[in-house]
Scaffold this active site. Structure first.
Site, PDB file in Angstrom:
ATOM      1  NE  ARG A 198     -18.697 -95.244 -63.106  1.00  0.00           N
ATOM      2  CZ  ARG A 198     -18.045 -94.161 -63.531  1.00  0.00           C
ATOM      3  NH1 ARG A 198     -17.583 -94.122 -64.756  1.00  0.00           N
ATOM      4  NH2 ARG A 198     -17.846 -93.127 -62.729  1.00  0.00           N
ATOM      5  CB  THR A 199     -25.520 -95.459 -60.666  1.00  0.00           C
ATOM      6  OG1 THR A 199     -24.394 -96.025 -59.996  1.00  0.00           O
ATOM      7  CG2 THR A 199     -26.790 -96.037 -60.066  1.00  0.00           C
TER       8      THR A 199
ATOM      9  CE  LYS B  71     -40.549 -72.901 -58.527  1.00  0.00           C
ATOM     10  NZ  LYS B  71     -41.795 -73.236 -59.291  1.00  0.00           N
TER      11      LYS B  71
ATOM     12  NE  ARG C   6     -25.900 -92.577 -56.774  1.00  0.00           N
ATOM     13  CZ  ARG C   6     -24.745 -92.990 -57.300  1.00  0.00           C
ATOM     14  NH1 ARG C   6     -23.899 -92.118 -57.813  1.00  0.00           N
ATOM     15  NH2 ARG C   6     -24.440 -94.268 -57.310  1.00  0.00           N
TER      16      ARG C   6
ATOM     17  CG  HIS D  34     -24.534 -98.201 -54.863  1.00  0.00           C
ATOM     18  ND1 HIS D  34     -25.649 -98.262 -55.677  1.00  0.00           N
ATOM     19  CD2 HIS D  34     -23.568 -97.591 -55.606  1.00  0.00           C
ATOM     20  CE1 HIS D  34     -25.371 -97.722 -56.843  1.00  0.00           C
ATOM     21  NE2 HIS D  34     -24.118 -97.307 -56.829  1.00  0.00           N
TER      22      HIS D  34
END
Length: 311
Positions: free
Chosen positions: A55-56, A85, A106, A135
């Site tokens: 959703r986000t 890497k 995020r 959040h």
């Protein structure tokens, strides 16, 4: 006169004052009523998701596209130089910031978004969730939904249920609602997943009423907002998860004495904590809540990337 959020990092809900919150919500309402498909036409925004999201990420990227911005980024850091890497987060952000006008990020590590601001130069970083910490954009859409359904953000009775320890959405929402007057909180959680002490201390310092409860039934008749959360399996060991996952489940029959305009919210995804028979009741508002993420995130992007925003 530049708006106060222009080129500002948004890492915690505490980065926003009450006036800032009202500005974002007013802007969201305007964008919901009158879409602006070219507002960010010449902007490029990085969507950097180092942790799984549905959703986000989709909400943010839809918001960017609907404002006319170009979007670059990734949804799986395992396929980046950082994942394959061993590149540091600092170097990753330092490079990406030379390409774009803003970074939406995020990350599973608490504090990662704040760290990113140290390496992004003049490019604003918007936190889309950092571990179990904050959040803020979820909180903005929560506030927008509460304001739409209740007509206010003060003098509310708000119950929060479930995983209040690891659930970053409830931490941010409590801090945001504490900026408004007369709100009262009811916290309903197993002992292992109780609201962190620093949140309770903050409420005490502000003189805001709160109480702990062992069941939803105890508070149902009192609340305007019932904010459900899932028990986060990914943040618990298997034995702890099994013990608490079904402790608090909301069913349609539990709503018989709820206020007529009480709304059930949930940051989603849900698992078992809201039975599907709740979906058919007028109290269920979690899908509309998710849809409001588009407008709240559009508003934040528009304000952060436009010095003189006029809608």
């Amino acid at each position: 006169m530049a708006n106060p959020l222009y080129q500002k990092h948004i890492i915690s809900i505490n980065d926003l004052s009450r006036d800032d919150l009202n500005l974002v919500l007013a802007t969201a309402a305007k964008l919901k009523a009158n879409p602006q498909p070219e507002l960010l036409k010449h902007k490029v925004i990085a969507s950097c998701f180092f942790e799984a999201s549905t959703r986000t990420r989709l909400s943010f990227e839809t918001s960017m596209h609907r404002l006319g911005a170009s979007v670059v980024g990734f949804s799986d850091s395992a396929n980046t130089s950082l994942g394959k890497k061993g590149e540091t987060l600092a170097d990753t952000i330092s490079v990406i910031s030379t390409y774009v006008d803003a970074i939406v990020m995020r990350h599973p590590q608490e504090g990662a978004a704040r760290l990113a601001t140290e390496f992004s130069g003049n490019v604003p970083v918007l936190n889309a969730g950092d571990g179990s910490n904050q959040h803020p954009t979820q909180t903005l859409l929560d506030l927008f939904t509460i304001q739409e359904t209740q007509g206010r953000l003060d003098n509310l009775h708000v119950a929060m249920v479930g995983d209040l320890k690891y659930g970053r959405t409830v931490h941010s929402l409590t801090q945001a609602l504490a900026k408004f007057d007369g709100n009262r909180f009811y916290f309903i959680a197993p002992d292992a997943l109780a609201m962190p002490q620093y949140i309770l201390d903050m409420l005490d310092e502000k003189g805001i009423a709160w109480s702990l409860h062992s069941s939803i039934e105890e508070v149902m008749a009192e609340v305007d907002i019932l904010y459900m959360t899932r028990v986060q399996k990914e943040r618990l060991d298997p034995s702890e998860y099994a013990n608490v996952k079904a402790q608090f489940v909301l069913r349609a029959s539990d709503l018989h004495n709820a206020k007529a305009n009480m709304k059930v919210l949930h940051p989603l995804p849900r698992v078992d904590e809201i039975a599907t028979d709740v979906d058919k009741t007028p109290h269920a508002w979690y899908f509309q809540q998710a849809g409001n993420g588009i407008f709240a995130r559009q508003a934040l992007l528009a304000l952060v990337l436009n010095r003189d925003l006029v809608l």
